[in-house]
Design an enzyme around this catalytic site. Sequence first.
Site, mmCIF file in Angstrom:
data_model
loop_
_atom_site.group_PDB
_atom_site.id
_atom_site.type_symbol
_atom_site.label_atom_id
_atom_site.label_comp_id
_atom_site.label_asym_id
_atom_site.label_seq_id
_atom_site.Cartn_x
_atom_site.Cartn_y
_atom_site.Cartn_z
ATOM 1 N N GLY A 167 22.720 -54.827 -58.031
ATOM 2 C CA GLY A 167 23.159 -53.981 -59.094
ATOM 3 C C GLY A 167 24.277 -53.235 -58.347
ATOM 4 N N GLY A 191 25.495 -63.134 -51.123
ATOM 5 C CA GLY A 191 25.096 -64.620 -51.763
ATOM 6 C C GLY A 191 26.060 -64.691 -52.898
ATOM 7 N N ASP A 222 18.505 -69.462 -49.063
ATOM 8 C CA ASP A 222 18.251 -70.423 -49.967
ATOM 9 C C ASP A 222 19.217 -71.822 -50.043
ATOM 10 O OD1 ASP A 222 19.357 -69.523 -51.810
ATOM 11 O OD2 ASP A 222 17.830 -69.169 -53.528
ATOM 12 N N ARG A 267 15.680 -70.095 -55.853
ATOM 13 C CA ARG A 267 15.629 -69.829 -57.139
ATOM 14 C C ARG A 267 16.132 -70.902 -58.125
ATOM 15 N NH1 ARG A 267 16.424 -63.983 -58.210
ATOM 16 N NH2 ARG A 267 17.768 -62.844 -56.362
ATOM 17 N N TYR A 379 8.967 -63.041 -48.150
ATOM 18 C CA TYR A 379 9.667 -62.219 -47.504
ATOM 19 C C TYR A 379 9.558 -62.452 -45.494
ATOM 20 C CZ TYR A 379 10.209 -59.752 -51.732
ATOM 21 O OH TYR A 379 10.527 -59.423 -52.871
#
Length: 473
Positions: A167, A191, A222, A267, A379
């Site tokens: 954010g 990312g 990822d 994700r 993590y």
Amino acid sequence: MATATAAAEISDRHPPIAVASLPHLTDHFPTLQSRTNPLQNNQFFHPIDGFYATSTDVVLRRIAFDLSRKPSPAHVAYYRAGPRRSVYFEPESVRAAIVTCGGLCPGMNTVIRELVVGLWELYGVRQIHGIVAGYRGFYSSEPVELSLKLVDDWHKRGGTALRTSRGGFDLRRIVDAIQDRGFNQVYIIGGDGTMRGAVKIFEEVCRRELQVAVTGIPKTVDNDIGIIDRSFGFQTAVEMAQQAISAAHVEAESAVNGIGLVKLMGRSTGHIALHATLSSRDVDCCLIPEMEFYLEGDGGLFPFLERRLKENGHAVLVVAEGAGQDTIPRTEAQKEERDESGNPVFLDVGGWLKTELKDWWARTHPGELFTVKYIDPTYMIRAVPANATDNSYCTLLAHSAIHGVMAGYTGFVSGPINGNYSYIPLKDVAEAKNEVNTKDHKWAWVRSVTNQPDFVETRLFDPGNQSSSGISS
Ligand SMILES: Nc1ncnc2c1ncn2[C@@H]1O[C@H](COP(=O)(O)OP(=O)(O)O)[C@@H](O)[C@H]1O
Ligand SMILES: O=P(O)(O)OC[C@H]1O[C@](O)(COP(=O)(O)O)[C@@H](O)[C@@H]1O
Ligand SMILES: [Mg+2]
């Protein structure tokens, strides 16, 4: 010879090469003077022929082709990364800013360190600033001065010493800060979300006609960023994921009807799960976001696991965090939930699977022993220092970015394409996704290693089920 003729025919049909053009500071400042690259006088470099990359050095995006198919209109190519003979910055006038955003990834500290080392040692830059805790740090905290001494051992540490956050993307305040603090080189490590933000910063910098080069260094544990071969930290994460799979395997095989269940990051892409499965060989079934699955009935997960338990006494299941998100029941409020960056918040697919597995077994095998050991190493796989391969990758990435910026390029990303470091327009990288193609060979390898169902066509190929498949002999 037939092959010579074939080669001639092929070269006749050889499509032209379209080089992806890169924004350059001279687009807005045509009178900007170039100067000899200071590497020319660096005692550690002896520039020889071919040392400097030129505007005719390119890297092809695709290197595998089907010659029987109609050739595409053009081969897409990118400029090769590396030092240029001329640069557009005076080292003394450089004020560089480095920022890290988004989730952690092994190697972030190495990239920061190597940006500092490269700027300092290769180009003699001394004004290098770290922006604290992500994009918001541009306007909410004082930058930290970075020096060779300060970053000396950062490559041995996991995480990001500059800290990170999600954010806080306030375009106007970020670019105001860049302008007010006089930064003229901005290195943005992050990312897919960060890269989308970097495009906006680059565009705003252009709109305000600021003489500032903006570059992105893609970080994604990822591996969900497209065009580049892979992201730094990915290999390290896969290695750590394997340790979790090994533990799950030991737990499962030491129990009666034991299931080892491991949830891995990913994700929207299942690359970590896929690569950990391929290399571990302990996995019975790998579930990824790119593939729908179902639990019960013909070709479902549970009947498959039941067979494995009968044959082997145990089974290992790997699931990427984004898999099955459409199947897990959720409330209206949960559907709307977002993190500070606007990413959807996922429900815990591992926890859900564990509950479903236990319910199913209790229903179908009452009184029989059954164990599910669920490991969530989330993590642990990203909060570690980079391994040797990732560390050297980070170094090349950082130095490539510096060479590109010093040469006046802006709005670009550096990354390996088919093993060659290249400069890619930032916008292209921000838009490109890297999903697992469940129709290609790599996914077929996974299925050949696990023999898992494809959750689509199983009934068609089940010889015992031909009547329902519609296949006639
Ligand atoms: N579309 C976007 N436009 C501008 N900034 C964005 C956008 N998406 C994400 N960001 C910002 O980029 C930063 C990192 O994004 P996030 O999605 O959390 O991580 P990552 O970059 O690792 O994907 C955050 O500060 C977020 O506000
Ligand atoms: O708890 P956090 O810090 O939001 O991180 C969790 C998320 O970060 C990731 O590791 C990486 O996500 P990003 O690449 O978007 O930063 C995801 O796989 C995971 O869902
Ligand atoms: Mg992301």
